[in-house]
Design a protein around this motif. Structure first.
Motif, PDB file in Angstrom:
ATOM      1  N   VAL A  67       0.828  -1.192   0.000  1.00  0.00           N
ATOM      2  CA  VAL A  67       0.000   0.000   0.000  1.00  0.00           C
ATOM      3  C   VAL A  67       0.872   1.256   0.000  1.00  0.00           C
ATOM      4  CG1 VAL A  67      -1.721   1.310   1.286  1.00  0.00           C
ATOM      5  CG2 VAL A  67      -1.903  -1.163   1.127  1.00  0.00           C
ATOM      6  N   GLY A  71       1.623   4.859  -2.314  1.00  0.00           N
ATOM      7  CA  GLY A  71       1.130   5.984  -1.527  1.00  0.00           C
ATOM      8  C   GLY A  71       1.020   7.266  -2.339  1.00  0.00           C
ATOM      9  N   SER A  73      -1.456  11.256  -2.306  1.00  0.00           N
ATOM     10  CA  SER A  73      -2.525  12.071  -1.749  1.00  0.00           C
ATOM     11  C   SER A  73      -3.600  12.199  -2.812  1.00  0.00           C
ATOM     12  CB  SER A  73      -1.998  13.445  -1.352  1.00  0.00           C
ATOM     13  OG  SER A  73      -3.027  14.213  -0.793  1.00  0.00           O
ATOM     14  N   VAL A  89      -7.373  11.889   1.240  1.00  0.00           N
ATOM     15  CA  VAL A  89      -6.752  10.741   1.897  1.00  0.00           C
ATOM     16  C   VAL A  89      -5.281  10.698   1.514  1.00  0.00           C
ATOM     17  CG1 VAL A  89      -6.739   8.240   2.141  1.00  0.00           C
ATOM     18  CG2 VAL A  89      -8.895   9.432   1.884  1.00  0.00           C
ATOM     19  N   ASN A  90      -4.421  10.765   2.520  1.00  0.00           N
ATOM     20  CA  ASN A  90      -2.999  10.573   2.278  1.00  0.00           C
ATOM     21  C   ASN A  90      -2.680   9.147   2.679  1.00  0.00           C
ATOM     22  OD1 ASN A  90      -0.107  10.418   2.801  1.00  0.00           O
ATOM     23  ND2 ASN A  90      -0.100  12.632   2.525  1.00  0.00           N
ATOM     24  N   ASP A  91      -2.533   8.275   1.696  1.00  0.00           N
ATOM     25  CA  ASP A  91      -2.419   6.840   1.962  1.00  0.00           C
ATOM     26  C   ASP A  91      -1.263   6.512   2.900  1.00  0.00           C
ATOM     27  OD1 ASP A  91      -4.575   6.211   0.332  1.00  0.00           O
ATOM     28  OD2 ASP A  91      -3.343   6.257  -1.458  1.00  0.00           O
ATOM     29  N   ASN A  95      -1.929   4.806   6.614  1.00  0.00           N
ATOM     30  CA  ASN A  95      -1.564   3.416   6.833  1.00  0.00           C
ATOM     31  C   ASN A  95      -0.479   3.227   7.886  1.00  0.00           C
ATOM     32  OD1 ASN A  95      -3.398   2.432   4.938  1.00  0.00           O
ATOM     33  ND2 ASN A  95      -2.031   2.976   3.280  1.00  0.00           N
ATOM     34  N   SER A 175      -8.337   3.761   5.875  1.00  0.00           N
ATOM     35  CA  SER A 175      -7.277   2.768   5.702  1.00  0.00           C
ATOM     36  C   SER A 175      -7.736   1.635   4.795  1.00  0.00           C
ATOM     37  CB  SER A 175      -6.839   2.217   7.065  1.00  0.00           C
ATOM     38  OG  SER A 175      -7.875   1.462   7.673  1.00  0.00           O
ATOM     39  N   SER A 178      -7.766   2.776   1.282  1.00  0.00           N
ATOM     40  CA  SER A 178      -6.404   2.866   0.764  1.00  0.00           C
ATOM     41  C   SER A 178      -5.885   1.507   0.325  1.00  0.00           C
ATOM     42  CB  SER A 178      -5.481   3.451   1.838  1.00  0.00           C
ATOM     43  OG  SER A 178      -5.857   4.758   2.174  1.00  0.00           O
ATOM     44  N   SER A 181      -7.668   0.380  -2.782  1.00  0.00           N
ATOM     45  CA  SER A 181      -7.162   1.111  -3.937  1.00  0.00           C
ATOM     46  C   SER A 181      -5.838   0.539  -4.410  1.00  0.00           C
ATOM     47  CB  SER A 181      -6.998   2.591  -3.577  1.00  0.00           C
ATOM     48  OG  SER A 181      -6.367   3.291  -4.619  1.00  0.00           O
ATOM     49  N   THR A 190     -14.019   3.897  -6.126  1.00  0.00           N
ATOM     50  CA  THR A 190     -14.164   4.334  -4.739  1.00  0.00           C
ATOM     51  C   THR A 190     -15.569   4.097  -4.212  1.00  0.00           C
ATOM     52  OG1 THR A 190     -12.570   6.096  -5.165  1.00  0.00           O
ATOM     53  CG2 THR A 190     -13.875   6.263  -3.150  1.00  0.00           C
TER      54      THR A 190
END
Length: 323
Positions: A67, A71, A73, A89-91, A95, A175, A178, A181, A190
């Motif tokens: 993940v 990563g 944003s 969401v900032n992966d 996480n 999370s 993420s 995704s 999504t």
């Protein structure tokens, strides 16, 4: 003679170490973790159960690594009841701060004992993880929708207390989105995130709560204590019946003074009654506090009031109110 013995001992240790390394299964030393459709991890320990636990932990670490490797944003747009909600969401950040996912459908494809050490290999299909994530997201959405639907039939303060931890649910949802995704790649679609709407309602309900505290003159110290607690939770406290309020907290006090020997003893029984603006009782509780003084009942009463404030903290403020 001693030097020769030490040399022989070192040589024996090196041979044993080499033998131990050579006995480690090759599949453990070189696990195949490059398969596109599944995650593979290995673990070792002095018992089979612990080796499995380590392999499971390694699966989680590998999942988070995948993940984080993707990563980025990103903005997630959700259309809820005709309104667009945007969630950034900032992966990577999400996480690294989220607890490990409990994986279902893991199979242990290899297990081998070498001496006192157990080695295991664990696998899980990425399709299984996707299905689990989608199920988790659906459950989070269903619970959030349930809370939204029950707001109209629930007291605002009770409802807010029940949903005050919405930020934790938001992190759990983000999370899982993420991970989904990262595992789905370009095919990712999504899912709707109802928690965004729930969070918005929680904030608006919280901002609307206004509490009026009714207490007699002798209970002013206790009133100030309750005001401080409510302020810590960013609950508005109003001072007059003429101000708009959603709840009234009544402090019904019964004071008893006893003079024993050279001691002045004050005991106060406080009935806490919380009503909404329709005059319906939302919660109630009783707290008894006492204190003594060698100078006067006034000092003893002040001590009892301070003891009341301590009991509010010890009992947990909201529980002390009967909620």
């Amino acid at each position: 003679m001693n030097l020769k013995f030490v040399a022989m001992l070192l040589a024996g240790t090196l041979v044993a170490a080499c033998q131990s390394t050579s006995q480690t299964p090759n599949w453990y030393l070189n696990p195949d973790i490059t398969k596109p459709t599944e995650l593979v991890a290995v673990g070792q320990a002095i018992s089979l159960d612990k080796a499995k636990q380590k392999a499971m932990s390694a699966l989680n670490q590998q999942l988070w690594t995948e993940v984080r490797s993707t990563g980025k944003s990103r903005n997630i747009a959700n259309n809820i009841n005709g309104k667009e909600h945007y969630q950034q969401v900032n992966d990577f950040t999400v996480n690294t701060k989220t607890s490990a996912l409990v994986l279902n459908g893991v199979t242990f494809t290899k297990a081998q004992q070498v001496g006192d050490i157990f080695f295991v290999e664990a696998k899980i299909d990425k399709a299984n993880i996707n299905a689990q994530l989608i199920a988790d997201i659906s459950q989070y959405n269903a619970l959030a929708q349930f809370e939204i639907d029950t707001l109209a039939q629930t007291d605002a303060l009770v409802w807010w207390l029940r949903n005050a931890d919405v930020s934790e649910r938001e992190v759990n949802m983000a999370s899982r989105q993420s991970i989904l995704s990262a595992l789905s790649g370009a095919e990712y679609d999504t899912p709707v995130n109802v928690i965004v709407e729930l969070k918005d309602k929680v904030a608006r309900v919280h901002a609307s709560i206004r509490v009026l505290i009714s207490a007699d003159k002798q209970a002013q110290w206790m009133k100030e204590s309750i005001t401080r607690y409510l302020t810590e939770y960013h609950i508005q406290v109003v001072d007059s019946n003429t101000d708009a309020f959603t709840h009234r907290l009544i402090l019904d006090t019964d004071w008893r003074n006893t003079h024993l020997a050279d001691m002045y003893i004050s005991t106060v029984q406080v009935n806490l009654i919380l009503k909404n603006n329709a005059n319906l009782v939302v919660a109630s509780n009783e707290i008894i506090a006492n204190a003594n003084s060698v100078t006067s009942f006034e000092r003893a009463s002040e001590g009892a009031s301070r003891r009341f404030s301590t009991l509010l903290k010890q009992q947990d403020f909201w529980k002390a109110l009967g909620l």
